[in-house]
Motif scaffolding. Structure first.
Motif, PDB file in Angstrom:
ATOM      1  N   GLY A 230      -8.470  -3.073 -11.229  1.00  0.00           N
ATOM      2  CA  GLY A 230      -8.692  -1.673 -11.591  1.00  0.00           C
ATOM      3  C   GLY A 230      -7.564  -0.821 -11.028  1.00  0.00           C
ATOM      4  N   VAL A 231      -6.885  -0.101 -11.911  1.00  0.00           N
ATOM      5  CA  VAL A 231      -5.783   0.760 -11.461  1.00  0.00           C
ATOM      6  C   VAL A 231      -6.326   2.189 -11.317  1.00  0.00           C
ATOM      7  N   PHE A 232      -6.123   2.749 -10.123  1.00  0.00           N
ATOM      8  CA  PHE A 232      -6.588   4.102  -9.826  1.00  0.00           C
ATOM      9  C   PHE A 232      -5.418   4.905  -9.275  1.00  0.00           C
ATOM     10  N   LYS A 233      -5.299   6.141  -9.724  1.00  0.00           N
ATOM     11  CA  LYS A 233      -4.362   7.032  -9.039  1.00  0.00           C
ATOM     12  C   LYS A 233      -4.958   7.402  -7.692  1.00  0.00           C
ATOM     13  N   ALA A 234      -4.121   7.790  -6.748  1.00  0.00           N
ATOM     14  CA  ALA A 234      -4.612   8.190  -5.421  1.00  0.00           C
ATOM     15  C   ALA A 234      -5.377   9.517  -5.505  1.00  0.00           C
TER      16      ALA A 234
ATOM     17  N   MET B  59      -9.909  13.664   4.876  1.00  0.00           N
ATOM     18  CA  MET B  59      -9.118  12.788   5.743  1.00  0.00           C
ATOM     19  C   MET B  59      -7.801  13.490   6.059  1.00  0.00           C
ATOM     20  N   PRO B  60      -7.217  13.197   7.216  1.00  0.00           N
ATOM     21  CA  PRO B  60      -5.947  13.846   7.534  1.00  0.00           C
ATOM     22  C   PRO B  60      -4.826  13.333   6.629  1.00  0.00           C
ATOM     23  N   GLY B  61      -3.910  14.235   6.267  1.00  0.00           N
ATOM     24  CA  GLY B  61      -2.737  13.809   5.497  1.00  0.00           C
ATOM     25  C   GLY B  61      -1.734  13.144   6.428  1.00  0.00           C
ATOM     26  N   TRP B  62      -0.581  12.701   5.887  1.00  0.00           N
ATOM     27  CA  TRP B  62       0.386  12.013   6.741  1.00  0.00           C
ATOM     28  C   TRP B  62       1.696  12.774   6.862  1.00  0.00           C
ATOM     29  N   ASN B  63       1.905  13.743   5.991  1.00  0.00           N
ATOM     30  CA  ASN B  63       3.085  14.599   6.113  1.00  0.00           C
ATOM     31  C   ASN B  63       4.394  13.863   6.364  1.00  0.00           C
TER      32      ASN B  63
ATOM     33  N   SER C  64      -5.095   4.330   6.209  1.00  0.00           N
ATOM     34  CA  SER C  64      -6.550   4.578   6.333  1.00  0.00           C
ATOM     35  C   SER C  64      -7.105   5.172   5.048  1.00  0.00           C
ATOM     36  N   TYR C  65      -6.311   6.064   4.426  1.00  0.00           N
ATOM     37  CA  TYR C  65      -6.782   6.686   3.180  1.00  0.00           C
ATOM     38  C   TYR C  65      -6.998   5.609   2.113  1.00  0.00           C
ATOM     39  N   VAL C  66      -6.015   4.743   1.953  1.00  0.00           N
ATOM     40  CA  VAL C  66      -6.113   3.680   0.940  1.00  0.00           C
ATOM     41  C   VAL C  66      -7.288   2.739   1.264  1.00  0.00           C
TER      42      VAL C  66
END
Ligand code: IMP
Length: 431
Positions: free
Chosen positions: A263-267, A377-381, A399-401
């Motif tokens: 399954g392909v998902f955009k973030a 969730m926190p971003g990574w900048n 962690s997000y993924v």
């Protein structure tokens, strides 16, 4: 040997072509199983930048057999143009096979699609106007023409004569359109048949000979699980079966043969056309950042040039898509688009009054009213487009993924951080 279906997990445009282009080098056959030239994707590789609508992404490797299978609806003019433009750039199409059972999009389908959309007014679906819905409707009504019919003069004339009379009556009486001439249509489609003679064949034999030889096969999806005629956000869907069951049906391969469904998902999520979109972000700096206007991956439709609607990752829809299709492997594309966000939202449930919904409701009206429940969730900048190993991604990105995969309920296969082949990070083997 693996037989793997690569399907869109959202509302299309997830980057399937990019992933299939990459995975094609590990396979020996790529089969496009459904949809038509409503689909479109841009493939960027060392040979250039290509926009494909019908021809499978394996075409760039001369050793791969590419099949447009039974479940696809084909606009022959578009297919011929695509073949010619590839050939003009030195890409051989000699290993392209087109199913004689695939249905043909006729000029009256395109007219019907566009006229019906106009007539729907505010209730429009936002179709691509390529005749997809009417072509599938005729297939089900058993009045369609198939690619194989174009190769037989008498059969073509007989089928066209039978169907055109009725089509002209409907188009003329309801929409006041000038009738389509049988003579002109016959000559035009006979000519298409001549141009496609070397491609149109019984692909059942081609596919099953390959399966007997045990070669790795990729089933290339178009559109996405949430546009499925049965399981999508009806009526704001396409008229085909973009999922895993559609892959088997459209390619004529039994479900027991599939080894994996990717399954392909955009973030995050995008959608073109009308229809419910619970996590949509309306005009705002966040929406602008997701759209990436001016960049190679800007959220503008490849087929229609329409600006895509954008929103946060919707795990309710994603999990539903995974369950319906048996997705066992997740691909997350366009992770780099989130590089500059301080906080990133994920929708983990829908609220309706005091009720927490675990699954998307069937009704569009209800779906339009649900309130997404977000987890942040926190971003990574940090820029990620140069990263080539998963463990080199910022921890927050990893962690997000990982959280997305946990919510979808399948293992991670691939993450991509840009449009180039080398921006695809293989995390676990998928083929
Ligand atoms: P149709 O497939 O042209 O009938 O359009 C029906 C719906 O599916 C519309 O909302 C289209 O925007 C959407 N759609 C069809 N193909 C694609 C695609 O390849 N990507 C994204 N949306 C699509």
């Amino acid at each position: 040997m693996p037989i793997v279906a690569v399907i869109g997990g959202q509302w299309g445009d997830e980057g399937k072509g990019h992933i299939v282009d990459y995975l094609a080098s590990r396979s020996q056959m790529v089969i496009r199983y459904g949809g038509g030239n409503n689909a479109g994707h841009t493939v960027t590789n060392e040979q250039g930048v290509f926009k494909l609508h019908l021809i499978p992404s394996g075409i760039f490797d001369p050793t791969i057999i590419n099949v447009i299978a039974h479940g696809v609806v084909i606009d022959p003019g578009v297919l011929i143009e695509e073949i010619q433009s590839l050939e003009a750039k030195g890409i051989s199409t000699s290993r392209l096979f087109v199913s004689d059972r695939a249905h043909v999009i006729m000029p009256y389908h395109v007219m019907q699609d566009q006229l019906q959309e106009q007539a729907r007014g505010d209730g429009k679906i936002g179709t691509t106007g390529r005749g997809i819905g009417p072509a599938y409707a005729d297939k089900v009504e058993r009045v369609g023409l198939r690619a194989g019919d174009l190769l037989h003069e008498e059969l073509l004339l007989e089928r066209l004569r039978a169907v055109l009379e009725e089509k002209n009556r409907v188009l003329n009486r309801i929409y006041g359109v000038k009738p389509i001439s049988l003579h002109d249509a016959y000559l035009r489609f006979l000519n298409y048949g001549h141009q496609l003679t070397n491609y149109v064949t019984d692909v059942h034999a081609v596919i099953h000979r390959a399966l007997e030889k045990d070669v790795p096969v990729l089933l290339e999806g178009a559109q996405g699980a949430l546009l499925d005629i049965d399981h999508g956000t009806y009526p704001y869907v396409t008229s085909s079966l973009p999922g895993a069951a559609g892959a088997c049906q459209g390619a004529g391969i039994g479900p027991t043969r599939l080894s994996s469904v990717i399954g392909v998902f955009k973030a995050y999520v995008t959608r073109v056309g009308e229809g419910p979109f619970p996590t949509e972000i309306h005009d705002s700096p966040d929406a602008d950042m997701l759209r990436q206007i001016g960049k190679p991956w800007a959220e503008v439709g490849t087929t229609t040039g329409r600006l895509r609607r954008v929103g946060w990752f919707d795990a309710v829809m994603a999990r539903y898509a995974a369950e319906v299709n048996g997705i066992d492997t997740v691909v997350i594309t366009k992770l780099d688009v989130l590089d500059e966000f301080q906080r990133i939202k994920i929708c983990v449930g829908y609220k309706r009054h005091d009720e927490l919904l675990e699954y998307p409701p069937m009704s569009t009206a209800l779906l339009n009213k649900v309130e997404p429940v977000y987890e942040e969730m926190p971003g990574w900048n940090t820029p990620t487009s140069e990263v080539r190993e998963f463990h080199h991604l910022p921890e927050e990105a990893q962690s997000y993924v990982a959280r997305l995969c946990q919510l979808v309920g399948a293992r991670l296969g691939i993450v991509s951080v840009g449009p180039e082949r080398d921006q695809i990070i293989m995390v676990n083997d998928v083929l």
